[in-house]
Motif scaffolding. Sequence first.
Motif, PDB file in Angstrom:
ATOM      1  N   ASN A  14       6.490   5.284   5.421  1.00  0.00           N
ATOM      2  CA  ASN A  14       7.632   6.367   4.319  1.00  0.00           C
ATOM      3  C   ASN A  14       8.824   4.992   4.068  1.00  0.00           C
ATOM      4  OD1 ASN A  14       5.805   8.190   4.047  1.00  0.00           O
ATOM      5  ND2 ASN A  14       6.545   9.489   5.431  1.00  0.00           N
ATOM      6  N   ASP A  28       0.462  -1.184   0.028  1.00  0.00           N
ATOM      7  CA  ASP A  28      -0.201   0.003  -0.008  1.00  0.00           C
ATOM      8  C   ASP A  28       0.863   1.398   0.276  1.00  0.00           C
ATOM      9  OD1 ASP A  28      -2.003   1.908   0.118  1.00  0.00           O
ATOM     10  OD2 ASP A  28      -2.506   1.648   2.368  1.00  0.00           O
ATOM     11  N   ARG A  40       2.757   4.764  -1.809  1.00  0.00           N
ATOM     12  CA  ARG A  40       2.714   5.894  -2.999  1.00  0.00           C
ATOM     13  C   ARG A  40       3.646   5.620  -4.539  1.00  0.00           C
ATOM     14  NH1 ARG A  40       3.877  11.151   0.346  1.00  0.00           N
ATOM     15  NH2 ARG A  40       3.391  12.235  -1.611  1.00  0.00           N
ATOM     16  N   GLU A  41       2.992   6.102  -5.300  1.00  0.00           N
ATOM     17  CA  GLU A  41       3.966   5.767  -6.286  1.00  0.00           C
ATOM     18  C   GLU A  41       5.052   6.892  -6.987  1.00  0.00           C
ATOM     19  OE1 GLU A  41       2.171   3.097 -10.293  1.00  0.00           O
ATOM     20  OE2 GLU A  41       0.396   3.047  -8.152  1.00  0.00           O
ATOM     21  N   ILE A  42       6.175   6.939  -7.194  1.00  0.00           N
ATOM     22  CA  ILE A  42       7.256   7.435  -6.881  1.00  0.00           C
ATOM     23  C   ILE A  42       7.975   7.298  -7.620  1.00  0.00           C
ATOM     24  CG2 ILE A  42       8.634   9.759  -5.600  1.00  0.00           C
ATOM     25  CD1 ILE A  42       5.725   9.495  -4.270  1.00  0.00           C
ATOM     26  N   ALA A 100      -1.321   9.328  -9.711  1.00  0.00           N
ATOM     27  CA  ALA A 100      -2.248   8.963  -8.652  1.00  0.00           C
ATOM     28  C   ALA A 100      -3.195   8.713 -10.182  1.00  0.00           C
ATOM     29  CB  ALA A 100      -2.657  10.179  -8.508  1.00  0.00           C
ATOM     30  N   LYS A 121       2.738   3.694   2.366  1.00  0.00           N
ATOM     31  CA  LYS A 121       2.315   4.406   3.469  1.00  0.00           C
ATOM     32  C   LYS A 121       2.237   4.966   4.253  1.00  0.00           C
ATOM     33  CE  LYS A 121      -1.694   5.243   0.036  1.00  0.00           C
ATOM     34  NZ  LYS A 121      -2.651   5.102  -0.189  1.00  0.00           N
ATOM     35  N   GLU A 140       4.637  12.369  -8.512  1.00  0.00           N
ATOM     36  CA  GLU A 140       3.275  10.879  -8.279  1.00  0.00           C
ATOM     37  C   GLU A 140       2.335  10.675  -9.505  1.00  0.00           C
ATOM     38  OE1 GLU A 140       1.494  10.123  -3.841  1.00  0.00           O
ATOM     39  OE2 GLU A 140       2.817  11.816  -3.996  1.00  0.00           O
ATOM     40  N   GLN A 153       1.479  15.098  -9.945  1.00  0.00           N
ATOM     41  CA  GLN A 153       1.766  15.581  -8.476  1.00  0.00           C
ATOM     42  C   GLN A 153       3.141  16.117  -9.216  1.00  0.00           C
ATOM     43  OE1 GLN A 153      -0.376  17.475  -6.602  1.00  0.00           O
ATOM     44  NE2 GLN A 153       1.467  18.820  -6.128  1.00  0.00           N
ATOM     45  N   ALA A 172       6.558  15.969  -6.401  1.00  0.00           N
ATOM     46  CA  ALA A 172       5.496  14.945  -5.677  1.00  0.00           C
ATOM     47  C   ALA A 172       5.363  15.846  -3.977  1.00  0.00           C
ATOM     48  CB  ALA A 172       5.995  13.897  -5.577  1.00  0.00           C
TER      49      ALA A 172
END
Length: 370
Positions: A312, A228, A230-232, A251, A309, A249, A271, A274
């Motif tokens: 980090n 789970d 975030r895709e950076i 989404a 998430k 980032e 984003q 990011a």
Amino acid sequence: MGSKVRVGLVYGGKSGEHEVSLQTAFAVMGEFDYSKYEIKPFYITKLGEWKSGGILHARPASVEELRYEASGAEPTGFALAPLFEGMNGGSAASSESGIDVIFPLLHGTFGEDGTIQGLFEMANIPYVGAGVLASAVGMDKIMMKKVFAQEGLPQCIFRYFNRTQWEKDSSFFIMECEVALGYPCFIKPANLGSSVGVSKARNREELVAAINFAFRFDRKVIVEEFVDAREIEVSVLGNDDAKASIPGEIAPSNEFYDYKAKYIDGTSTMQIPAILSPEITESVREMAVRAFQSIDGSGLSRVDFFLRKSDNQIFINEVNTLPGFTPFSMYPLLWRETGIPYKELLDTLINLALARHAEKQRIDFTGSVN
């Protein structure tokens, strides 16, 4: 080399990402400075035939015009003539029909995996992007992960197997995936990009179906744990002195960043930059360059990360040695926001290709000690 640099754009190809390649070529053709460059299109059909058109002085009106499949198009032998000149000891840029540098815009197999880069090496012609080794490692997710492990880059848990192993003992690999990874998990062909053939499995039935689906696209399959996260993404530019862009980032508009979200609906949001802490920003940029260097990258790459998430924790996902240049593509957008606009980015990539080629000319391939 004349007053203008003649760039051969190679696109299409025998790949599941054929249409993506055409979109990329169309976008790139619209951004070149035609006062500095002459563009020579080379279209590879889905059957592997090479077709080329005349010198372009502006981008064609539509993607369909890039196919050059009409009877008047130059056939394979004629289209490949500049490369064969290089193979015969001449220079690909020496003739009137020659080119100064190749810009491959081929995604997936037979274009991003080192095969066509080997052709360019044999022809001794400058080309944009990664060489044979980096391209091959960057395409094969299993080999890539092994290199990352050697480099000490943190990764998600994964398992892999080939078709022969699966057909011989599928029950063992099902059990191994369930014990090591659990559900949900992601299943991918080892050698493909743009999320083609990627599935998410929530139970055993979906796992088996997803593995069989992935085997449609490659003889090797990789299964990864779900995180789970975030895709950076970070763009890398350069040769031996590569540098990283600011991170962005993704989404996804769908459950994960699949082919539809990337190239069809265009509703996934980006984003840029990011929203990350300075420490995490610095870490992903540093890791992106390390990953690029670990595969002996050159020219360009986009390096993708997961940022879990819950804590980090950063996990490297993959290096894409030939990222897209479509209107939805992260790679040029990241550099634009870092301070390098599209046209300057193209100039830089051409110059990096020429510099890398000049550096390789210093190597003595004869083996002579005199």
